[in-house]
Design a protein around this motif. Structure first.
Motif, short mmCIF file in Angstrom:
data_model
loop_
_atom_site.label_atom_id
_atom_site.label_comp_id
_atom_site.label_asym_id
_atom_site.label_seq_id
_atom_site.Cartn_x
_atom_site.Cartn_y
_atom_site.Cartn_z
N GLY A 263 -7.20 -1.51 -11.81
CA GLY A 263 -5.87 -0.03 -10.66
C GLY A 263 -4.81 -0.11 -11.71
N ILE A 264 -4.59 -1.21 -11.52
CA ILE A 264 -2.71 -1.39 -11.68
C ILE A 264 -2.78 -1.26 -13.24
CG2 ILE A 264 -0.84 -3.70 -11.74
CD1 ILE A 264 -2.09 -1.60 -8.81
N PRO B 215 -10.52 -7.92 -5.98
CA PRO B 215 -9.16 -7.97 -6.61
C PRO B 215 -9.48 -7.19 -8.13
CG PRO B 215 -9.84 -9.54 -5.54
CD PRO B 215 -10.54 -8.66 -5.17
N PHE C 255 1.07 -7.01 -6.75
CA PHE C 255 -0.04 -5.93 -6.07
C PHE C 255 -1.80 -6.25 -6.94
CE2 PHE C 255 3.60 -2.78 -7.29
CZ PHE C 255 3.52 -2.54 -6.37
N VAL C 256 -1.67 -6.89 -7.35
CA VAL C 256 -3.14 -7.57 -8.09
C VAL C 256 -3.73 -8.25 -6.71
CG1 VAL C 256 -4.41 -8.79 -9.40
CG2 VAL C 256 -2.73 -6.70 -10.30
N SER D 138 -6.68 0.67 -7.82
CA SER D 138 -4.95 -0.28 -7.44
C SER D 138 -5.24 -0.33 -6.42
CB SER D 138 -4.26 0.60 -7.86
OG SER D 138 -3.61 1.77 -6.92
N ARG D 139 -6.00 0.41 -5.47
CA ARG D 139 -6.12 -0.22 -3.62
C ARG D 139 -7.21 -0.34 -3.92
NH1 ARG D 139 -3.17 5.34 -1.12
NH2 ARG D 139 -4.92 6.49 -2.99
N SER D 140 -8.46 -1.03 -4.23
CA SER D 140 -9.41 -1.27 -4.03
C SER D 140 -8.70 -2.84 -3.19
CB SER D 140 -10.43 -1.45 -5.49
OG SER D 140 -11.61 -2.76 -4.83
N GLN E 62 0.89 -1.00 0.27
CA GLN E 62 0.27 -0.26 0.00
C GLN E 62 0.65 1.26 -0.44
OE1 GLN E 62 -3.08 0.48 -0.63
NE2 GLN E 62 -2.87 -1.52 -0.52
N ARG F 109 -8.73 -3.93 -8.81
CA ARG F 109 -7.61 -3.51 -8.64
C ARG F 109 -6.55 -3.94 -9.23
NH1 ARG F 109 -7.46 -6.09 -3.30
NH2 ARG F 109 -6.41 -8.24 -4.24
#
Length: 187
Positions: A93-94, A87, A186-187, A82-84, A3, A90
Protein backbone atom coordinates in the motif's frame (compact mmCIF):
# COMPACT_ATOMS: atom_id res chain seq x y z
CA UNK A 1 -1.59 9.97 14.01
CA UNK A 2 -0.20 7.72 11.25
CA UNK A 3 -3.69 6.57 10.27
CA UNK A 4 -4.88 10.17 10.04
CA UNK A 5 -1.97 11.11 7.78
CA UNK A 6 -2.58 8.06 5.56
CA UNK A 7 -6.29 8.85 5.34
CA UNK A 8 -5.53 12.42 4.27
CA UNK A 9 -2.92 11.33 1.69
CA UNK A 10 -5.30 8.76 0.20
CA UNK A 11 -8.05 11.39 -0.05
CA UNK A 12 -5.72 13.82 -1.84
CA UNK A 13 -4.82 11.11 -4.36
CA UNK A 14 -8.45 10.03 -4.85
CA UNK A 15 -9.46 13.65 -5.45
CA UNK A 16 -6.67 14.27 -7.97
CA UNK A 17 -6.03 11.00 -9.81
CA UNK A 18 -8.21 8.67 -11.81
CA UNK A 19 -8.55 5.10 -10.55
CA UNK A 20 -5.88 3.35 -12.63
CA UNK A 21 -4.77 -0.26 -12.27
CA UNK A 22 -1.71 -1.78 -10.64
CA UNK A 23 0.49 -3.31 -13.35
CA UNK A 24 3.17 -5.04 -11.29
CA UNK A 25 4.07 -5.76 -7.66
CA UNK A 26 7.43 -7.04 -6.45
CA UNK A 27 8.04 -7.91 -2.82
CA UNK A 28 11.75 -8.25 -2.17
CA UNK A 29 13.96 -8.77 0.85
CA UNK A 30 14.57 -5.05 1.40
CA UNK A 31 12.08 -3.18 -0.76
CA UNK A 32 8.59 -3.64 -2.15
CA UNK A 33 7.86 -2.08 -5.52
CA UNK A 34 4.60 -1.23 -7.26
CA UNK A 35 4.26 -0.11 -10.87
CA UNK A 36 1.01 1.47 -12.01
CA UNK A 37 -0.44 1.12 -15.51
CA UNK A 38 0.38 4.80 -16.14
CA UNK A 39 4.10 3.92 -15.90
CA UNK A 40 4.82 5.46 -12.49
CA UNK A 41 6.40 3.32 -9.80
CA UNK A 42 6.96 3.54 -6.06
CA UNK A 43 9.00 1.75 -3.41
CA UNK A 44 8.54 0.98 0.27
CA UNK A 45 10.54 -0.79 2.93
CA UNK A 46 9.76 -4.53 3.21
CA UNK A 47 9.31 -5.66 6.82
CA UNK A 48 11.57 -8.71 6.58
CA UNK A 49 10.79 -10.12 10.01
CA UNK A 50 7.28 -11.05 8.97
CA UNK A 51 8.30 -13.24 6.02
CA UNK A 52 10.94 -14.98 8.14
CA UNK A 53 8.27 -16.12 10.62
CA UNK A 54 6.49 -18.20 7.98
CA UNK A 55 7.73 -21.79 8.04
CA UNK A 56 5.17 -23.60 5.88
CA UNK A 57 2.62 -22.92 3.19
CA UNK A 58 -0.35 -22.14 5.45
CA UNK A 59 1.75 -19.74 7.54
CA UNK A 60 3.13 -18.13 4.39
CA UNK A 61 -0.42 -17.58 3.13
CA UNK A 62 -1.34 -15.93 6.44
CA UNK A 63 1.62 -13.56 6.07
CA UNK A 64 0.74 -12.75 2.45
CA UNK A 65 -2.93 -13.65 1.86
CA UNK A 66 -3.25 -11.79 -1.47
CA UNK A 67 -0.23 -13.41 -3.14
CA UNK A 68 -0.81 -13.69 -6.88
CA UNK A 69 -3.81 -11.33 -6.87
CA UNK A 70 -2.23 -7.89 -6.51
CA UNK A 71 -1.79 -7.02 -10.19
CA UNK A 72 -4.79 -5.47 -11.91
CA UNK A 73 -6.02 -4.28 -8.53
CA UNK A 74 -7.39 -0.75 -8.73
CA UNK A 75 -5.24 2.11 -7.45
CA UNK A 76 -7.83 2.86 -4.78
CA UNK A 77 -7.91 -0.76 -3.55
CA UNK A 78 -4.11 -0.90 -3.44
CA UNK A 79 -3.94 2.42 -1.53
CA UNK A 80 -6.23 0.96 1.14
CA UNK A 81 -3.63 -1.76 1.77
CA UNK A 82 -1.50 0.96 3.40
CA UNK A 83 -3.87 0.72 6.37
CA UNK A 84 -3.79 -3.09 6.59
CA UNK A 85 -2.86 -4.87 9.81
CA UNK A 86 -0.61 -7.12 7.71
CA UNK A 87 2.82 -5.40 7.48
CA UNK A 88 3.66 -6.88 4.08
CA UNK A 89 0.36 -5.74 2.58
CA UNK A 90 0.94 -2.37 4.24
CA UNK A 91 4.29 -2.16 2.39
CA UNK A 92 2.44 -2.78 -0.90
CA UNK A 93 0.00 0.00 0.00
CA UNK A 94 2.79 2.45 0.85
CA UNK A 95 4.66 1.61 -2.37
CA UNK A 96 1.38 2.29 -4.21
CA UNK A 97 1.04 5.60 -2.38
CA UNK A 98 4.57 6.52 -3.49
CA UNK A 99 3.79 5.58 -7.10
CA UNK A 100 0.59 7.63 -7.03
CA UNK A 101 2.41 10.61 -5.53
CA UNK A 102 4.87 10.46 -8.45
CA UNK A 103 1.89 10.79 -10.77
CA UNK A 104 0.81 13.95 -8.93
CA UNK A 105 4.30 15.44 -8.63
CA UNK A 106 4.87 15.06 -12.38
CA UNK A 107 2.39 17.93 -12.92
CA UNK A 108 4.59 20.42 -11.03
CA UNK A 109 7.93 21.88 -12.13
CA UNK A 110 10.56 20.79 -9.63
CA UNK A 111 14.00 22.33 -9.90
CA UNK A 112 15.73 20.04 -7.38
CA UNK A 113 15.55 16.31 -6.86
CA UNK A 114 16.66 16.61 -3.22
CA UNK A 115 13.70 17.25 -0.88
CA UNK A 116 15.96 19.00 1.63
CA UNK A 117 16.64 21.65 -1.02
CA UNK A 118 12.91 22.31 -1.33
CA UNK A 119 12.44 23.48 2.27
CA UNK A 120 13.93 26.37 4.19
CA UNK A 121 16.11 25.16 7.07
CA UNK A 122 17.02 27.85 9.59
CA UNK A 123 19.56 27.93 12.44
CA UNK A 124 16.70 28.14 14.98
CA UNK A 125 14.95 24.99 13.68
CA UNK A 126 14.60 21.82 15.71
CA UNK A 127 14.54 18.78 13.43
CA UNK A 128 13.43 15.25 14.17
CA UNK A 129 14.66 12.65 11.70
CA UNK A 130 13.01 9.23 11.66
CA UNK A 131 15.63 6.89 10.26
CA UNK A 132 19.29 7.82 9.99
CA UNK A 133 19.87 9.57 6.65
CA UNK A 134 23.69 10.01 6.63
CA UNK A 135 23.79 12.70 3.92
CA UNK A 136 21.13 14.76 5.68
CA UNK A 137 22.77 14.32 9.07
CA UNK A 138 26.06 15.64 7.65
CA UNK A 139 24.25 18.64 6.14
CA UNK A 140 22.23 19.46 9.27
CA UNK A 141 24.49 18.54 12.20
CA UNK A 142 25.68 21.71 13.91
CA UNK A 143 23.62 23.94 11.58
CA UNK A 144 20.30 23.77 13.44
CA UNK A 145 19.26 24.35 17.06
CA UNK A 146 18.59 20.65 17.73
CA UNK A 147 18.71 17.49 15.64
CA UNK A 148 17.02 14.38 17.02
CA UNK A 149 17.66 11.18 15.04
CA UNK A 150 15.63 8.06 15.81
CA UNK A 151 16.67 4.77 14.24
CA UNK A 152 16.23 1.15 15.33
CA UNK A 153 19.84 0.52 14.34
CA UNK A 154 21.77 2.09 17.23
CA UNK A 155 25.05 1.03 15.59
CA UNK A 156 24.22 3.22 12.61
CA UNK A 157 23.79 6.18 14.95
CA UNK A 158 27.17 5.48 16.58
CA UNK A 159 28.86 5.26 13.16
CA UNK A 160 27.45 8.70 12.37
CA UNK A 161 28.80 10.15 15.62
CA UNK A 162 25.36 10.29 17.22
CA UNK A 163 23.83 8.76 20.30
CA UNK A 164 20.25 7.81 21.01
CA UNK A 165 18.22 10.96 21.75
CA UNK A 166 17.62 11.61 25.44
CA UNK A 167 14.11 12.82 24.65
CA UNK A 168 11.15 10.53 24.09
CA UNK A 169 9.92 10.41 20.51
CA UNK A 170 6.60 12.20 21.05
CA UNK A 171 8.27 15.08 22.91
CA UNK A 172 10.84 15.46 20.13
CA UNK A 173 8.04 15.64 17.54
CA UNK A 174 6.23 18.32 19.55
CA UNK A 175 9.40 20.44 19.78
CA UNK A 176 10.25 20.08 16.09
CA UNK A 177 9.67 22.66 13.41
CA UNK A 178 10.74 20.14 10.72
CA UNK A 179 10.24 16.35 10.62
CA UNK A 180 12.13 14.23 8.10
CA UNK A 181 10.90 10.68 7.49
CA UNK A 182 10.27 8.16 4.74
CA UNK A 183 7.19 6.07 4.11
CA UNK A 184 8.80 3.25 6.11
CA UNK A 185 7.36 4.80 9.26
CA UNK A 186 3.96 3.71 7.98
CA UNK A 187 5.11 0.18 7.15
Amino acid sequence: MQQEILKELIEVIKNNLEDIKVEDVRIGLFYTGVKLKNGFAGLAFTPRGEANKATCCSQTYQKMPKAGTLTNMSLYEALELSRSFNPILRAVGIATLNAASQSLISHYPITSLDPLDLIEVRKEDTITMIGAFPSYIRRLKGRVKELFVYDFNLEALKELGLKEPNLNFEEALKRSSIIIATGSIFV
